[in-house]
Each structure stands twice: as C-alpha cells, then as structure tokens.
Design an enzyme around this catalytic site. Structure first.
Site, PDB file in Angstrom:
ATOM      1  N   LYS A  83       0.853  -1.191   0.000  1.00 41.69           N
ATOM      2  CA  LYS A  83       0.000   0.000   0.000  1.00 41.69           C
ATOM      3  C   LYS A  83       0.893   1.247   0.000  1.00 41.69           C
ATOM      4  CE  LYS A  83      -4.578   0.463   2.083  1.00 41.69           C
ATOM      5  NZ  LYS A  83      -5.360   0.464   3.338  1.00 41.69           N
TER       6      LYS A  83
HETATM    7  O1  G3P Z   1      -9.122   1.273   4.322  1.00 37.62           O
HETATM    8  C1  G3P Z   1      -9.175   2.586   4.813  1.00 37.62           C
HETATM    9  C2  G3P Z   1     -10.027   2.650   6.022  1.00 37.62           C
HETATM   10  O2  G3P Z   1      -9.492   1.817   7.040  1.00 37.62           O
HETATM   11  C3  G3P Z   1     -10.198   4.048   6.531  1.00 37.62           C
HETATM   12  O3  G3P Z   1     -11.432   4.080   7.164  1.00 37.62           O
HETATM   13  O4  G3P Z   1     -13.250   4.956   8.617  1.00 37.62           O
HETATM   14  O5  G3P Z   1     -10.805   5.583   9.050  1.00 37.62           O
HETATM   15  O6  G3P Z   1     -12.011   6.498   7.056  1.00 37.62           O
HETATM   16  P1  G3P Z   1     -11.895   5.354   8.023  1.00 37.62           P
END
Ligand code: G3P
Length: 218
Positions: A83
C-alpha cells in the site's frame, strides 16, 4: 464484487474468512496500531488465513525508503499487496513495484484526477476513501462513479477500484451498483449486511407454523 476485510484483527479475519467472505484484507498504520500487535506477526498470521491480497502500507515518505520497506514486507508472504500513499513519491514507487510484478494498492485517494494518476502509474488497486469524503459533506460515492466512468473510457487503465473508508451497508450497495471491483469493509459492516427484519420474522413464522404440524424432517 470482491470483499476485502478492512482490519488487522486476526480474530475478525478468521471468523469472516470461515464464511467465505474474505477475498482479501486491507490494513493501514492506524488499523495495525488499533490491533496492538506486532505488524509482521499480524501479517504472517493473516497470510495463513486469507489467500487473497493482503494490503500492508509503507510508512516511508520518499520513494527509495518505500521500496526498502516494500522489499521487507514482500518477504513476509507471497500475497502481500504493498500500500502506497497518493504522492509523487508513492506513484514513482508504484511504477517500480508494478514493473517488478508486485501488487500495489494506492491509498488515500480523494479525487478522480488522483485515481487517473494512480492508474497511469500501474496501480493494481486504487483506494478512494468514501467515508471521509462524506464526513466533509462531499458524496464519496460520486467519486466512485467518476472513477468507474474514467477507467472504462480507456482500455489501458486496468486498475481495480477498491472502495475504502466504508461505513455502512449502503456504501456497499452503491459500490456494487456502480461496478466497483472491490469493497474493503470493516468487520462490523460485513456482519450487518445480512440483517433484515423481514427475514427474521419470516423465519420465525415458518418455524412456528412447522411446529404446529408436529412433524420432523429427521
Ligand atoms: O481502508 C481505509 C479505512 O481503514 C479508513 O477508514 O473509517 O478511518 O475512514 P476510516
């Protein structure tokens, strides 16, 4: 649409892998920190549970450092997907790793132009963060639609759209309607996908009526 599980919690991954719903896994530094585990131990355990791509994010900011970290991460498992952040250094590292046959997930995408750059850099996956756009009153799924339309306009753009920052079953539904290739879904949201009150009521009614017959199948 492929389901990746968006977590570094090995117990959640094991449970959902047993349902056949784990086509891959995505992690990021915040998810690893949340797990409280050693990064390389977690990756090795995930590898034994899931056959599909397991995204592991670099933490270096310059291309050379990203490539050094990527080499160490790739040594952990054959299905590690590196990533990389959507920066010029990340895109340069993407090109090098892709040319070397490595799966690459370019992350922290918030615009169609960023997604276009990642595809031109040869990314395997692009991760647009829909929930974080919703958080600032921008419709994250509109971005997925734009990227889908742009990628479909050109045969040479083979990057898969991996919808990330998913917060609800509605995100999953819309991603599938648009034709995203992958949704990476938090375990809690995966579990909620099956819920519907009419299913619960219908099953209860079937069993109550069956009980009245006094019959048994076995
Ligand atoms: O894969 C990306 C994800 O883990 C981010 O999620 O909810 O932190 O925006 P969030």
């Amino acid at each position: 649409m492929k389901f990746f599980i968006d977590t570094a919690d090995i117990n959640d991954i094991r449970e959902l892998a047993a349902t056949g719903m784990a086509d891959g896994v995505t992690t990021n530094p915040s998810l690893v920190a949340k797990s409280g585990r050693d990064f390389f131990e977690v990756l090795a355990e995930i590898w034994y549970v899931v056959d599909g791509p397991v995204s592991a994010e670099v933490t270096a900011m310059e291309t050379d450092g990203m490539l050094v970290e990527a080499k160490k991460l790739r040594d952990v498992a054959s299905n590690v997907c590196i990533k990389l952040p959507l920066t010029w250094d990340g895109l340069k590292a993407c090109r090098v790793l892709t040319d070397d046959g490595c799966l690459v997930n370019v992350t922290l995408c918030f615009s169609a132009n960023q997604a276009l750059l990642a595809a031109k850099a040869g990314a395997t996956f692009i991760s647009p963060f829909v929930g974080r756009l919703d958080d600032i009153a921008v419709d994250g799924m509109d971005l997925i639609s734009d990227i889908r339309q742009i990628y479909d306009n050109y045969e040479g753009l083979n990057t898969e759209i991996l919808v990330a920052s998913i917060r609800s079953p509605e995100h999953v539904r819309q991603a599938a309607l648009i034709g995203a290739d992958v949704s990476t879904i938090p375990p809690k949201v995966v579990r909620s996908l099956i819920n519907h009150p009419l299913t619960d009521k219908g099953l209860a009614d079937f069993l109550a009526d069956w009980k009245k017959t006094g019959q048994k199948i076995v």
